[in-house]
Design an enzyme around this catalytic site. Sequence first.
Site, PDB file in Angstrom:
ATOM      1  N   ASP A 138      -6.317   1.157   0.599  1.00  0.00           N
ATOM      2  CA  ASP A 138      -6.661   1.599   2.551  1.00  0.00           C
ATOM      3  C   ASP A 138      -7.907   1.403   2.937  1.00  0.00           C
ATOM      4  OD1 ASP A 138      -8.064   3.461   1.897  1.00  0.00           O
ATOM      5  OD2 ASP A 138      -7.073   4.513   3.325  1.00  0.00           O
ATOM      6  N   LYS A 174       0.961  -1.200  -0.219  1.00  0.00           N
ATOM      7  CA  LYS A 174       0.070   0.338   0.171  1.00  0.00           C
ATOM      8  C   LYS A 174       0.486   1.219   0.146  1.00  0.00           C
ATOM      9  CE  LYS A 174      -2.115   1.782   3.792  1.00  0.00           C
ATOM     10  NZ  LYS A 174      -2.974   1.186   4.904  1.00  0.00           N
TER      11      LYS A 174
END
Length: 214
Positions: free
Chosen positions: A141, A123
Amino acid sequence: MMIMNKEKRTQIFTRLRDENPNPVTELEYSSPYELLVAVALSAQATDVSVNKATRKLFPVANTPEKMVQLGEEGLKEYIKTIGLFNSKAKNVIKMAELLIERHGGEVPETRDELVALPGVGRKTANVVLNTAFKQLAMAVDTHIFRVSNRTKIAPGKNVDEVEARLMRLVPKEFLMDAHHWLILHGRYVCVARKPKCNACIIEDLCEFKQKTSD
Protein backbone atom coordinates in the site's frame (compact mmCIF):
# COMPACT_ATOMS: atom_id res chain seq x y z
CA MET A 1 18.90 2.53 -8.00
CA MET A 2 20.70 1.83 -4.74
CA ILE A 3 19.39 -1.02 -2.59
CA MET A 4 20.72 -1.54 0.93
CA ASN A 5 22.84 -4.58 1.74
CA LYS A 6 21.46 -7.83 3.15
CA GLU A 7 23.02 -7.48 6.62
CA LYS A 8 21.41 -4.09 7.18
CA ARG A 9 18.04 -5.34 5.96
CA THR A 10 18.24 -8.31 8.33
CA GLN A 11 19.04 -5.97 11.23
CA ILE A 12 16.05 -3.76 10.36
CA PHE A 13 13.58 -6.65 10.39
CA THR A 14 15.16 -8.11 13.52
CA ARG A 15 14.50 -4.83 15.35
CA LEU A 16 10.95 -4.54 14.01
CA ARG A 17 10.26 -8.11 15.14
CA ASP A 18 11.81 -7.56 18.57
CA GLU A 19 9.59 -4.52 19.09
CA ASN A 20 6.42 -6.26 17.85
CA PRO A 21 6.81 -10.07 17.74
CA ASN A 22 3.22 -10.83 16.71
CA PRO A 23 1.97 -8.00 14.49
CA VAL A 24 -1.66 -8.05 13.38
CA THR A 25 -3.82 -6.03 11.03
CA GLU A 26 -5.73 -3.13 12.59
CA LEU A 27 -8.86 -4.17 10.71
CA GLU A 28 -11.30 -6.08 12.91
CA TYR A 29 -12.50 -9.45 11.60
CA SER A 30 -13.26 -12.97 12.78
CA SER A 31 -13.34 -14.94 9.51
CA PRO A 32 -11.70 -14.84 6.07
CA TYR A 33 -14.94 -13.44 4.62
CA GLU A 34 -15.10 -10.60 7.17
CA LEU A 35 -11.45 -9.78 6.42
CA LEU A 36 -12.10 -9.78 2.65
CA VAL A 37 -15.02 -7.36 3.06
CA ALA A 38 -13.10 -5.13 5.50
CA VAL A 39 -10.08 -4.89 3.18
CA ALA A 40 -12.30 -4.15 0.16
CA LEU A 41 -13.99 -1.37 2.16
CA SER A 42 -10.66 0.06 3.33
CA ALA A 43 -9.52 1.27 -0.11
CA GLN A 44 -8.92 5.04 0.22
CA ALA A 45 -10.36 4.93 3.75
CA THR A 46 -8.87 4.51 7.22
CA ASP A 47 -9.00 1.26 9.17
CA VAL A 48 -10.64 3.23 11.99
CA SER A 49 -13.56 4.28 9.77
CA VAL A 50 -13.96 0.75 8.40
CA ASN A 51 -13.96 -0.82 11.88
CA LYS A 52 -16.60 1.66 13.02
CA ALA A 53 -18.86 0.54 10.16
CA THR A 54 -18.17 -3.21 10.33
CA ARG A 55 -18.84 -3.37 14.09
CA LYS A 56 -22.48 -2.74 13.17
CA LEU A 57 -22.45 -4.52 9.80
CA PHE A 58 -20.89 -7.89 10.68
CA PRO A 59 -23.42 -8.85 13.42
CA VAL A 60 -26.06 -8.50 10.68
CA ALA A 61 -24.20 -9.78 7.60
CA ASN A 62 -21.01 -11.78 8.13
CA THR A 63 -21.47 -14.40 5.37
CA PRO A 64 -21.98 -14.01 1.62
CA GLU A 65 -25.54 -15.38 2.00
CA LYS A 66 -26.49 -12.81 4.64
CA MET A 67 -24.80 -10.05 2.63
CA VAL A 68 -26.90 -10.89 -0.45
CA GLN A 69 -30.04 -10.85 1.74
CA LEU A 70 -29.07 -7.43 3.09
CA GLY A 71 -28.78 -6.13 -0.50
CA GLU A 72 -27.01 -3.12 -1.94
CA GLU A 73 -29.29 -0.45 -0.46
CA GLY A 74 -29.24 -2.13 2.94
CA LEU A 75 -25.46 -2.34 2.89
CA LYS A 76 -25.13 1.34 2.01
CA GLU A 77 -26.82 2.26 5.28
CA TYR A 78 -23.98 0.59 7.20
CA ILE A 79 -21.07 1.88 5.12
CA LYS A 80 -22.22 5.38 4.08
CA THR A 81 -19.60 6.96 6.38
CA ILE A 82 -16.82 5.33 4.30
CA GLY A 83 -15.48 6.97 1.12
CA LEU A 84 -16.72 5.62 -2.22
CA PHE A 85 -19.49 3.73 -0.42
CA ASN A 86 -21.77 3.50 -3.48
CA SER A 87 -19.30 1.60 -5.64
CA LYS A 88 -18.07 -0.41 -2.66
CA ALA A 89 -21.63 -1.52 -1.83
CA LYS A 90 -22.15 -2.65 -5.43
CA ASN A 91 -18.87 -4.59 -5.41
CA VAL A 92 -19.42 -6.24 -2.02
CA ILE A 93 -22.86 -7.52 -3.07
CA LYS A 94 -21.57 -8.78 -6.43
CA MET A 95 -18.62 -10.35 -4.65
CA ALA A 96 -20.97 -12.18 -2.26
CA GLU A 97 -23.04 -13.48 -5.18
CA LEU A 98 -19.95 -14.81 -6.95
CA LEU A 99 -18.59 -16.43 -3.77
CA ILE A 100 -21.86 -18.37 -3.48
CA GLU A 101 -22.01 -19.17 -7.20
CA ARG A 102 -18.38 -20.17 -7.75
CA HIS A 103 -16.96 -21.11 -4.36
CA GLY A 104 -19.83 -22.46 -2.26
CA GLY A 105 -19.80 -19.31 -0.11
CA GLU A 106 -16.16 -19.82 0.92
CA VAL A 107 -13.31 -17.36 0.34
CA PRO A 108 -10.87 -18.91 -2.18
CA GLU A 109 -7.23 -19.34 -1.21
CA THR A 110 -5.52 -18.43 -4.49
CA ARG A 111 -4.65 -14.98 -5.82
CA ASP A 112 -6.12 -15.65 -9.27
CA GLU A 113 -9.51 -16.61 -7.81
CA LEU A 114 -9.51 -13.66 -5.43
CA VAL A 115 -8.68 -11.00 -8.02
CA ALA A 116 -11.48 -12.37 -10.22
CA LEU A 117 -13.95 -11.08 -7.59
CA PRO A 118 -15.45 -7.57 -7.98
CA GLY A 119 -13.59 -4.90 -6.02
CA VAL A 120 -10.64 -7.19 -5.27
CA GLY A 121 -7.29 -6.06 -6.65
CA ARG A 122 -3.88 -7.61 -6.13
CA LYS A 123 -3.27 -5.67 -2.90
CA THR A 124 -6.56 -6.84 -1.32
CA ALA A 125 -5.89 -10.41 -2.45
CA ASN A 126 -2.41 -10.33 -0.91
CA VAL A 127 -3.75 -9.06 2.44
CA VAL A 128 -6.28 -11.92 2.57
CA LEU A 129 -3.73 -14.55 1.50
CA ASN A 130 -1.20 -13.38 4.07
CA THR A 131 -3.47 -12.52 7.01
CA ALA A 132 -6.29 -15.05 6.74
CA PHE A 133 -4.49 -17.97 5.09
CA LYS A 134 -0.90 -17.46 6.32
CA GLN A 135 0.60 -17.49 2.83
CA LEU A 136 3.76 -15.58 1.98
CA ALA A 137 2.39 -12.50 0.23
CA MET A 138 3.20 -8.78 0.28
CA ALA A 139 0.38 -6.26 -0.05
CA VAL A 140 2.07 -3.01 -1.02
CA ASP A 141 0.00 0.00 0.00
CA THR A 142 1.10 3.64 0.14
CA HIS A 143 2.80 3.09 3.53
CA ILE A 144 4.85 0.09 2.40
CA PHE A 145 5.71 1.80 -0.89
CA ARG A 146 6.97 4.87 0.98
CA VAL A 147 8.97 2.97 3.63
CA SER A 148 10.54 0.63 1.08
CA ASN A 149 11.69 3.54 -1.08
CA ARG A 150 12.67 5.91 1.70
CA THR A 151 14.75 3.44 3.69
CA LYS A 152 16.09 1.77 0.49
CA ILE A 153 15.00 -1.66 1.82
CA ALA A 154 13.37 -2.39 -1.54
CA PRO A 155 13.01 0.69 -3.75
CA GLY A 156 10.88 0.58 -6.87
CA LYS A 157 9.11 2.90 -9.31
CA ASN A 158 5.68 1.33 -8.72
CA VAL A 159 3.91 -1.01 -6.30
CA ASP A 160 4.54 -4.10 -8.44
CA GLU A 161 8.29 -3.44 -8.48
CA VAL A 162 8.36 -2.90 -4.72
CA GLU A 163 6.29 -6.04 -4.11
CA ALA A 164 8.60 -8.18 -6.28
CA ARG A 165 11.72 -6.76 -4.59
CA LEU A 166 10.36 -7.25 -1.07
CA MET A 167 9.38 -10.85 -1.85
CA ARG A 168 12.91 -11.45 -3.13
CA LEU A 169 14.93 -9.41 -0.60
CA VAL A 170 13.19 -9.75 2.77
CA PRO A 171 14.89 -12.63 4.59
CA LYS A 172 12.58 -15.69 4.62
CA GLU A 173 12.25 -15.79 8.41
CA PHE A 174 10.62 -12.34 8.38
CA LEU A 175 8.51 -12.65 5.24
CA MET A 176 5.24 -13.78 6.84
CA ASP A 177 4.96 -10.69 9.06
CA ALA A 178 6.95 -8.13 7.05
CA HIS A 179 3.77 -6.68 5.50
CA HIS A 180 2.38 -5.77 8.95
CA TRP A 181 5.65 -4.34 10.30
CA LEU A 182 6.15 -2.10 7.28
CA ILE A 183 2.54 -0.83 7.27
CA LEU A 184 2.62 -0.01 10.98
CA HIS A 185 6.03 1.65 10.63
CA GLY A 186 4.75 3.80 7.76
CA ARG A 187 1.50 4.61 9.52
CA TYR A 188 2.97 5.73 12.85
CA VAL A 189 6.68 6.52 12.44
CA CYS A 190 7.80 6.91 8.82
CA VAL A 191 4.80 9.12 8.06
CA ALA A 192 4.33 10.85 4.71
CA ARG A 193 4.94 14.53 5.37
CA LYS A 194 7.56 14.52 8.08
CA PRO A 195 8.92 11.17 9.27
CA LYS A 196 9.51 10.87 13.01
CA CYS A 197 13.18 9.94 12.64
CA ASN A 198 13.99 10.75 16.28
CA ALA A 199 11.44 8.14 17.41
CA CYS A 200 12.51 5.51 14.87
CA ILE A 201 14.13 2.27 16.02
CA ILE A 202 15.83 1.77 12.64
CA GLU A 203 16.97 5.38 12.12
CA ASP A 204 20.69 4.49 12.15
CA LEU A 205 20.16 1.77 9.51
CA CYS A 206 17.83 3.74 7.25
CA GLU A 207 19.36 5.29 4.12
CA PHE A 208 16.93 8.21 3.80
CA LYS A 209 18.98 11.37 3.19
CA GLN A 210 16.64 14.08 4.53
CA LYS A 211 16.22 12.81 8.08
CA THR A 212 14.27 15.00 10.49
CA SER A 213 15.83 16.00 13.79
CA ASP A 214 12.87 17.05 15.97
